[in-house]
Design an enzyme around this catalytic site. Structure first.
Site, short mmCIF file in Angstrom:
data_model
loop_
_atom_site.label_atom_id
_atom_site.label_comp_id
_atom_site.label_asym_id
_atom_site.label_seq_id
_atom_site.Cartn_x
_atom_site.Cartn_y
_atom_site.Cartn_z
N ASP A 451 -1.65 3.61 3.02
CA ASP A 451 -1.24 2.84 4.20
C ASP A 451 -1.02 3.75 5.41
O ASP A 451 -0.86 4.97 5.28
CB ASP A 451 0.04 2.06 3.87
CG ASP A 451 0.12 0.74 4.62
OD1 ASP A 451 -0.56 0.59 5.64
OD2 ASP A 451 0.88 -0.14 4.17
N ASP A 518 -2.65 -8.11 7.09
CA ASP A 518 -1.40 -8.55 6.44
C ASP A 518 -1.25 -10.06 6.52
O ASP A 518 -0.34 -10.62 5.93
CB ASP A 518 -0.19 -7.90 7.13
CG ASP A 518 0.06 -6.50 6.60
OD1 ASP A 518 -0.55 -6.14 5.57
OD2 ASP A 518 0.86 -5.76 7.20
#
Ligand code: GLA
Length: 704
Positions: A451, A518
């Site tokens: 990430d 997301d």
């Protein structure tokens, strides 16, 4: 393939050709488009100057210092204290391979390479412009290499990767812009005169403005993209003489890169595609990603169906909870369990512990044993890391405040409560490598989610001048990716950046799949996946089924719709499966079994999203294998009675197909490629809850 019939050089792809005339000081582009006979009378294609002396020729590249005042390919402060280059064509070389090691990601399996050599005698600089062709795809790639032979250093202020000069009356430009949770929405701009810029200054390819840029003219569609993950810049210029110029490369923003005597500078590789229509363009991009960007092993390797705990628990989990989720996941047919954020340091929220990549054992009950128990369930184990970051509240920051990217005397700007690490510093690079090694060894992980949750702000390092910082950062990051891949070749790494903020060809070179966004609400997701699909194959996009109402948008949708939309990428589930009712569990089991049976089709058959989404809101995608005469389509609509008709890409107007509902009791024979009875099809949806924001159907397709 490259052919020559001097003064002409032909770059040939399966259906297209690019033709250069090498008679002048800078090669002239005579033609780029559908293949024509090589023995055409090409002299008729040569450009001219007009009555007032304006040069209307299309050149291979441009440099400031003559009468061309448009955006230029290169801007270099040379050893003689000026910024005027004098590059002149010296010759060309047809190469089997590029003979130097590139610190940058690049396209694999090139068919032919040609290098055009230029020299600036006055300033003692050498410029090489490379073009490559590919056997199976209509793409031409290009990059450049600059070598300084002057005793004094030179400073690169701009070195593009590709220039395409072409005449047009206007350009219709498509870009893919957005934000966190709204990545890659397609936007159209009409350029009739002036300069259009598509760029990122965030330090990553970004969700703000994605590097893929498509230009439509009356000849067809041209696209450029960059195999690079940092700041990019594409300028598109059109002047009153209808001279158009597309330039693409790394951004010149804050760029002043020193190249000492006998040193070199490489620009990232750009890819250029031409197609008659959008559908052809998109298919070309997909083939290119799978065959020329991702590692060979992943070209056709089935991707595991995963369960990720993030949306199910966020930071709030215990060992027992994770094991309970993993056991349920296993029963449902899941193959890989991913432990997301919160397992390290004392990380209970996003304000601490980045950099402390050691076990938060009171929470995990021992990371190694947790990973082992998950393996013992017969699942693969995956782990989340955000290796490029540091929290103020961390042991790492206490011990090494100098590792953080921050400017002396300035309070660093925190985003998501965190700072970035200064990767230009070699010691930091080693720290990052060791942290990853430890975690992968300890857990014997099969998968890692990499990430990157913020962009650059405090652009500064004690290790290099600010004009070099963005580029040096990405070079060191690429070298970390490469080392980890070499040491852990069996670990599947999925890229992620606060969702899909660093979704680009550079990342895909090292990580064959990327978390798309997301935002897992199918209502938004179908738009995000449609936009992403312009440049990227479905196998490169992570797509998960999450809970309803959606944790982020609070919109509701049926379990089948969430699944249908997630089948447009690599399927995963991101929720707490222990909360499923018995009936829901049965449904999910059936979904997973169905997906496994058809996984190769969903992940690797030709896939096109419906661009009708942008006209009438009817979205979805088709995945269809022409050889097997078999495929699936998903149709989405925000109403239960979608109006209008749907033209299905990849299907033929001349054939008949049997359409059969997967999640609805419905069958129909379709003649050709237009569905005209959408409302009727949607009337068969069983779960017609009026609160749903999106409805969908999945239909199996068989040639009749
Ligand atoms: C980012 C990612 C999410 C999740 C969180 C964890 O937002 O995109 O998928 O991993 O970080 O903090």
């Amino acid at each position: 393939m490259i052919s020559r019939k001097e003064p002409y050089i032909f770059l040939l792809t399966p259906h297209h050709m690019m033709l250069w005339n090498i008679e002048g000081e800078i090669p002239e582009l005579l033609y780029y488009g559908k293949k024509k006979s090589l023995s055409t009378d090409w002299s008729a294609y040569k450009g001219t100057t007009n009555r007032t002396g304006v040069d209307l020729r299309n050149y291979m590249f441009s440099q400031f210092g003559g009468e061309d005042y448009r955006e230029a390919y290169c801007e270099i402060a040379n050893g003689n204290h000026n910024e005027i280059s004098n590059f002149v064509f010296k010759g060309y070389r047809i190469l089997k391979e590029v003979k130097f090691d590139s610190p940058l990601p690049f396209s694999r399996n090139k068919e032919s390479i040609i290098c055009f050599d230029f020299e600036d005698q006055i300033n003692q600089m050498q410029l090489e412009i490379y073009y490559a062709t590919f056997k199976d795809v209509d793409v031409i790639s290009s990059f450049s290499r600059l070598i300084n032979h002057h005793d004094a250093s030179i400073f690169i202020h701009r070195l593009s990767s590709l220039e395409l000069d072409l005449h047009a009356e206007s350009f219709k430009i498509y870009t893919f812009d957005g934000e966190w949770a709204r990545e890659r929405s397609r936007h159209e701009s009409l350029l009739t005169c002036g300069v259009f810029k598509n760029q990122s200054r965030t330090g990553s390819s970004s969700a703000l403005h994605h590097p893929l840029t498509i230009v439509e003219t009356n000849e067809g569609f041209y696209s450029v993209n960059l195999i690079y993950s940092s700041n990019h810049l594409t300028t598109i210029e059109l002047d009153d003489y209808q001279r158009g110029r597309i330039l693409t490369g790394m951004n010149d923003f804050m760029l002043s890169y020193e190249v000492k005597k006998d040193e070199e500078f490489l620009s990232p590789e750009a890819i250029l595609t031409f197609a008659k229509n959008e559908s052809e363009l998109i298919s070309t991009h997909h083939t290119f990603v799978q065959k020329h960007i991702v590692y060979k092993e992943y070209e056709n390797a089935p991707r595991p169906i995963l369960m990720n705990n993030w949306e199910g628990t966020y930071f709030d989990f215990t060992k027992d909870k994770i094991l309970e989720m993993a056991k349920t996941a296993k029963d449902l047919g899941i193959e890989l369990f991913v432990l997301d954020d919160g397992w390290f340091g004392h990380r209970d929220n996003d304000a601490s512990s980045l950099g402390d990549w050691f076990d938060y054992s009171s929470k995990t009950g021992g990371l190694a044993s947790l990973a082992k128990e998950i393996h013992q369930l017969g699942l693969k184990f995956g782990i989340w890391m955000e290796p490029e970051m540091i929290s103020e509240d961390s042991d790492l920051f206490k011990e090494h405040p100098e590792y953080a990217m921050k400017i002396p005397h300035r309070t660093p700007h925190l985003h998501r409560n965190q700072m970035m690490l200064d990767l230009a510093n070699e010691e930091v690079k080693e720290f990052v490598l060791d942290s990853i090694r430890n975690v992968l060894h300890l857990t014997k992980a099969d998968y890692m989610k990499w990430d990157y949750n913020r962009n650059f702000s405090d652009v500064y390092s004690t290790s290099c001048p600010v004009g070099e910082y963005f580029h040096r950062y990405i070079l060191n990051l690429y070298s970390i990716f490469q080392t980890i891949h070499e040491e852990f070749p069996h670990v599947l790494i999925e890229g992620c950046a606060a969702g899909g903020s660093r979704f680009d060809l550079g990342i895909l070179f090292y990580m064959p799949q990327i978390w798309t966004s997301d935002n897992t609400d199918p209502y938004d997701r179908i738009r995000i996946q449609t936009g992403t699909s312009y440049g990227y194959s479905q196998a490169s996009m992570g797509a998960h089924v999450s809970a309803s109402p959606n944790g982020f948008t609070e919109r509701k949708s049926s379990l089948e719709t969430r699944f249908n939309v997630a089948c447009g990428g690599n399927l995963g589930y991101e929720l707490d499966p222990t909360k499923f009712t018995k009936e829901e569990k049965e449904k999910v089991k059936a979904q997973i079994a169905f997906y496994k049976e058809n996984r190769i089709l969903f992940q690797f058959a030709k896939t096109q999203y419906f661009t009708s989404y942008y006209q009438n809101g009817i979205g979805g995608f088709i995945t269809y294998d022409e050889k097997q005469k078999h495929g699936f389509m998903v149709i989405t609509s925000s109403t239960l009675s979608p109006k209008g008709q749907l033209k299905i890409p990849l299907l033929s107007t001349k054939k008949e197909y049997l359409l059969k509902g997967r999640d609805i009791p419905y069958e129909q024979v379709l003649k050709g490629n237009r569905i005209t009875n959408l409302s009727e099809i949607f009337s068969h949806i069983e779960d017609q809850n009026e609160e749903y924001a999106l409805y969908s159907v999945m239909l199996e397709i068989k040639e009749y």
